[in-house]
Structure formats: C-alpha cells, structure tokens
Motif scaffolding. Sequence first.
Motif, PDB file in Angstrom:
ATOM      1  N   UNK A 110       0.813  -1.226   0.000  1.00 54.58           N
ATOM      2  CA  UNK A 110       0.000   0.000   0.000  1.00 54.58           C
ATOM      3  C   UNK A 110       0.843   1.272   0.000  1.00 54.58           C
ATOM      4  N   UNK A 111       1.939   1.274   0.734  1.00 54.61           N
ATOM      5  CA  UNK A 111       2.792   2.472   0.770  1.00 54.61           C
ATOM      6  C   UNK A 111       3.369   2.771  -0.611  1.00 54.61           C
ATOM      7  N   UNK A 112       3.876   1.739  -1.283  1.00 57.17           N
ATOM      8  CA  UNK A 112       4.432   1.938  -2.623  1.00 57.17           C
ATOM      9  C   UNK A 112       3.343   2.423  -3.587  1.00 57.17           C
ATOM     10  N   UNK A 113       2.157   1.866  -3.458  1.00 60.89           N
ATOM     11  CA  UNK A 113       1.081   2.273  -4.363  1.00 60.89           C
ATOM     12  C   UNK A 113       0.667   3.722  -4.110  1.00 60.89           C
ATOM     13  N   UNK A 114       0.651   4.141  -2.836  1.00 63.47           N
ATOM     14  CA  UNK A 114       0.309   5.538  -2.525  1.00 63.47           C
ATOM     15  C   UNK A 114       1.324   6.484  -3.173  1.00 63.47           C
ATOM     16  N   UNK A 115       2.600   6.155  -3.016  1.00 62.66           N
ATOM     17  CA  UNK A 115       3.640   6.988  -3.634  1.00 62.66           C
ATOM     18  C   UNK A 115       3.488   6.991  -5.152  1.00 62.66           C
ATOM     19  N   UNK A 116       3.179   5.849  -5.731  1.00 61.16           N
ATOM     20  CA  UNK A 116       2.994   5.759  -7.176  1.00 61.16           C
ATOM     21  C   UNK A 116       1.850   6.644  -7.652  1.00 61.16           C
ATOM     22  N   UNK A 117       0.742   6.635  -6.942  1.00 68.20           N
ATOM     23  CA  UNK A 117      -0.418   7.428  -7.366  1.00 68.20           C
ATOM     24  C   UNK A 117      -0.182   8.931  -7.195  1.00 68.20           C
ATOM     25  N   UNK A 118       0.676   9.262  -6.262  1.00 71.28           N
ATOM     26  CA  UNK A 118       0.980  10.695  -6.082  1.00 71.28           C
ATOM     27  C   UNK A 118       1.946  11.207  -7.149  1.00 71.28           C
ATOM     28  N   UNK A 119       2.689  10.300  -7.776  1.00 74.47           N
ATOM     29  CA  UNK A 119       3.659  10.708  -8.800  1.00 74.47           C
ATOM     30  C   UNK A 119       2.955  10.904 -10.134  1.00 74.47           C
ATOM     31  N   UNK A 120       3.566  11.683 -11.048  1.00 68.83           N
ATOM     32  CA  UNK A 120       2.965  11.870 -12.381  1.00 68.83           C
ATOM     33  C   UNK A 120       2.798  10.551 -13.134  1.00 68.83           C
ATOM     34  N   UNK A 121       3.725   9.619 -12.939  1.00 65.19           N
ATOM     35  CA  UNK A 121       3.614   8.344 -13.652  1.00 65.19           C
ATOM     36  C   UNK A 121       2.369   7.571 -13.244  1.00 65.19           C
ATOM     37  N   UNK A 122       1.859   7.840 -12.030  1.00 63.89           N
ATOM     38  CA  UNK A 122       0.676   7.135 -11.567  1.00 63.89           C
ATOM     39  C   UNK A 122      -0.603   7.939 -11.663  1.00 63.89           C
ATOM     40  N   UNK A 123      -0.553   9.098 -12.278  1.00 67.98           N
ATOM     41  CA  UNK A 123      -1.743   9.919 -12.468  1.00 67.98           C
ATOM     42  C   UNK A 123      -1.757  11.172 -11.636  1.00 67.98           C
ATOM     43  N   UNK A 124      -0.815  11.329 -10.688  1.00 67.29           N
ATOM     44  CA  UNK A 124      -0.724  12.529  -9.842  1.00 67.29           C
ATOM     45  C   UNK A 124      -2.071  12.891  -9.221  1.00 67.29           C
ATOM     46  N   UNK A 125      -2.748  11.891  -8.659  1.00 75.78           N
ATOM     47  CA  UNK A 125      -4.025  12.159  -8.002  1.00 75.78           C
ATOM     48  C   UNK A 125      -3.777  12.848  -6.670  1.00 75.78           C
ATOM     49  N   UNK A 126      -4.801  13.340  -6.073  1.00 71.85           N
ATOM     50  CA  UNK A 126      -4.653  14.005  -4.791  1.00 71.85           C
ATOM     51  C   UNK A 126      -4.317  13.027  -3.677  1.00 71.85           C
ATOM     52  N   UNK A 127      -3.913  13.597  -2.539  1.00 69.87           N
ATOM     53  CA  UNK A 127      -3.523  12.776  -1.407  1.00 69.87           C
ATOM     54  C   UNK A 127      -4.686  11.939  -0.885  1.00 69.87           C
ATOM     55  N   UNK A 128      -5.903  12.540  -0.897  1.00 71.98           N
ATOM     56  CA  UNK A 128      -7.059  11.799  -0.387  1.00 71.98           C
ATOM     57  C   UNK A 128      -7.342  10.556  -1.225  1.00 71.98           C
ATOM     58  N   UNK A 129      -7.319  10.717  -2.546  1.00 74.76           N
ATOM     59  CA  UNK A 129      -7.584   9.571  -3.431  1.00 74.76           C
ATOM     60  C   UNK A 129      -6.497   8.511  -3.276  1.00 74.76           C
ATOM     61  N   UNK A 130      -5.245   8.959  -3.204  1.00 76.42           N
ATOM     62  CA  UNK A 130      -4.149   8.000  -3.063  1.00 76.42           C
ATOM     63  C   UNK A 130      -4.248   7.240  -1.744  1.00 76.42           C
ATOM     64  N   UNK A 131      -4.565   7.951  -0.658  1.00 79.91           N
ATOM     65  CA  UNK A 131      -4.697   7.287   0.639  1.00 79.91           C
ATOM     66  C   UNK A 131      -5.852   6.301   0.649  1.00 79.91           C
ATOM     67  N   UNK A 132      -6.972   6.684   0.033  1.00 83.55           N
ATOM     68  CA  UNK A 132      -8.130   5.771  -0.004  1.00 83.55           C
ATOM     69  C   UNK A 132      -7.776   4.481  -0.729  1.00 83.55           C
ATOM     70  N   UNK A 133      -7.094   4.632  -1.883  1.00 83.88           N
ATOM     71  CA  UNK A 133      -6.710   3.423  -2.626  1.00 83.88           C
ATOM     72  C   UNK A 133      -5.716   2.579  -1.830  1.00 83.88           C
TER      73      UNK A 133
END
Length: 416
Positions: free
Chosen positions: A150-173
């Motif tokens: 989950x930690x790696x996925x949160x970092x991935x979603x926050x990065x541009x390569x993962x879509x640069x979603x907001x912190x709330x969306x990344x934490x929920x996922x």
Amino acid sequence: MTAEAVVTSNAAMADPSRSVRATITQASLDRAFTILMAIAAIGFGAVNTPSLFKQLPSLDPFWAPATTIVVGLSLLAVGASAFAQRWAQPAQILCALLFLVALVTFPLTVREPLTAAEIPWPWWLCNVGTIAASLSFATWRAAVYNALVPLVYIVLRLSPAGGAVGLQRALLDGVYTGVLGIAALVLIVVLRRAAAAVDVAQATAVRRYSRAIREHATEVERVQVDAIVHDSVLTTLLSAARADTIEAKTLAARMARNAIDHLAAAAADGPGEDPVVPYAVLRDRIVTSVTTLAAPVEVRSVSSDGPAVPTSAADALASAALQAAVNSVQHAGDDVRRWVTIDTADAGIRVEVADDGVGFDRSTVPAARLGVRRSIVERMAAADGLAEVLSAPGAGTRILLRWPAPQPDASTEGLR
C-alpha cells in the motif's frame, strides 16, 4: 494365547490413524488455499488484460510488455500449482516478488504520464500479490509485505507516472489495498493455527488411543496367562501333591496331560478368525470336565439345543465352569452336594455351578488368590461374558456364567 487375545494384540499393533481422519487438517486447508489462490490469480489476470492493453500506448514499448509478460507467467505458475501442491509455495513466492518488482518499477516503464482518470495496471493485482505473500511467507514477512505494497502504491499514485491524483484519493486506494491484504493475512494465520491445533489434538488422541489399546491387550493377555497358570498348572500341582490313591494319581496324571495340551494349544494359537463351537460340543465339554473331578458333581439339567458360540467364548465358559467346580471341591468342605445346570436364554448360554457348602465372603479373599477373580470373573469379561459370584458364609456358593453379557435395560439407563 487365545484367539481373542491375538485379535486384541493385532489391534494394538495396528495404526489407528489410518482409520481416523479429521474433517479439517492443515494439509487440507493448504490445499484449499492453493486452489483459491490459483483461481484468483488466473481470474484477476484475465480481468486486468483489457486495462493493460489500453495503457500500452502510454508505456515503454519494450519494458512494459516484458514486465507484464513476466508477471503474467508468474500468475500462470500459481494457477498451475493447483495441480501440483508441492510447487504451490515456490510459485506464490515468485508471484509476490515479481509483482512487487513490477509495482516499484512501474514509473520506469511509463513513457507518457497517466491521467488522473487512468489507473496503473498493477492496481488490479495488488491483493493477488499480498495474498500470495500471506500464503507463502512467514507471518512477519507477510505482514511487512502487506504494509509495503500500500505504501508503494500511494507513492505511485501521487507521482505523475501514476496519475498525480490528490492525497485523499491516493490514501483511499492505499488503505483499501492494505485493509484487504491484512484481513486476508489474519484469516489465513488464524485458520492455519486452528488447523494445526486440530492436527495436534488428533495426533494426541491417536497416541492415547494406541496406548489404551496396548494396555488393554496387555491386560487381556495377563488375564489369560493368569488363568492358564492357575487352572492348568497350579491346580495340577496341588492335585498331584495330594494324590495318595491310585485313582487320585490317575486323575492328577490326566490333569497334567490336559495342562500340557492347554499350554501347547495356547502357544500355537495364531491370528485369524474366531471360529464357532456348536452348542452340543460345548455342553459335553462342560459336563465331562466337571464330572471327572475327585468329588461328585450332579448334572441337574442341561438344555438339549442352543446357539453356537465363538471359540473364545466357549473356552471361557468351559474353563470358568471347571474352575468353579474345582474351587467347590477344594474349599466347600466334605459331605457337600454340588450341581451344575446349563440352559439357554435370550440367544445366549447360562451355566450355573453351585454347592451347599460352607460358602465364603468374597471381600475377605486375598488379592493374591487368582481362582475367582482371574479364572472366572475376568476370564468371562474378556470374552464379553458375565460371571456372578453369589456366596455367603454358611450359605453355600453359586457361580452364574452368562454369555453374552446381558445388556442394560434402556429404561433403567435413562434414570441414571
């Protein structure tokens, strides 16, 4: 050794675990987990394929297909392990490690940053990786893996390569992935420990059962040996020591031959079925044995017809009846009337050996005396029969032998 003792001894040597099977064992649980994991790996891999093809234009044309092919092959290996249990753990370990590598290196395979609406393809396989780790890793390693993904996925979603979603969306996922992974890990650990406890309890029960069988076989054998020694050896020696007439010496010689034959037959008995003895043969055997003693024994009534009985039961009835008559001759006194009756009732056989002699109090008989306890009571019990000793000082003695032992009344049992 009698047929019954041999059968009991064979039962003690058998492995009870071969006939005892627990409903849930650790092996059966691991087998079920392997099948479910195989289904999940193939199913999630197939479901993720269309999303992967949609993302291929945004991914590196070499590394992205290479990564997905390697992960896909690991999923196929997990699926194939359902048919080869010994390869299940290596396949699951390989799948968990390759997925983690694919998740960590995903940004390196992205050529054009994903939009916020796009979901990186490893997302659909996160719980396949965490469950594979939970099944194949040690508990603490699986816990670390379930926290790391989950930690790696949160970092991935926050990065541009993962879509640069907001912190709330990344934490929920990430939290969603972590909760499912930890829940699966807890469930797997709890079920495995429960199954291991069942295995331990079953093994303990089987050991205790085996020990009880051996102890029972030893006790039955001890009763048989004690009875043979008392009936055939000690009685013969006592008769020979007291023989002071030709008739008594002849009887002692006959008893000695019978003792030798008895011991030889006991030593030659081997395992096998317990054949039946016709009632007429058993009846004549009892009558002949008790009427050849030094003191007269009256045959009052004998049934002309009755059921056949197993050899072990016939031996017990005949030997117990003879021992009862011998005891009467030795201890009931002089000028005593002795009699024997043989009848049938309730598909069984009932033998009574009685006298009107001095009688005795059974509670005062020393434990070292084997005549009544070993040669009559325990001998009948070992053959599934029943022996009742009815006596009192000055009131004579009655020995009642029954085979099979009467079953307790169901209505009486319910009141206990």
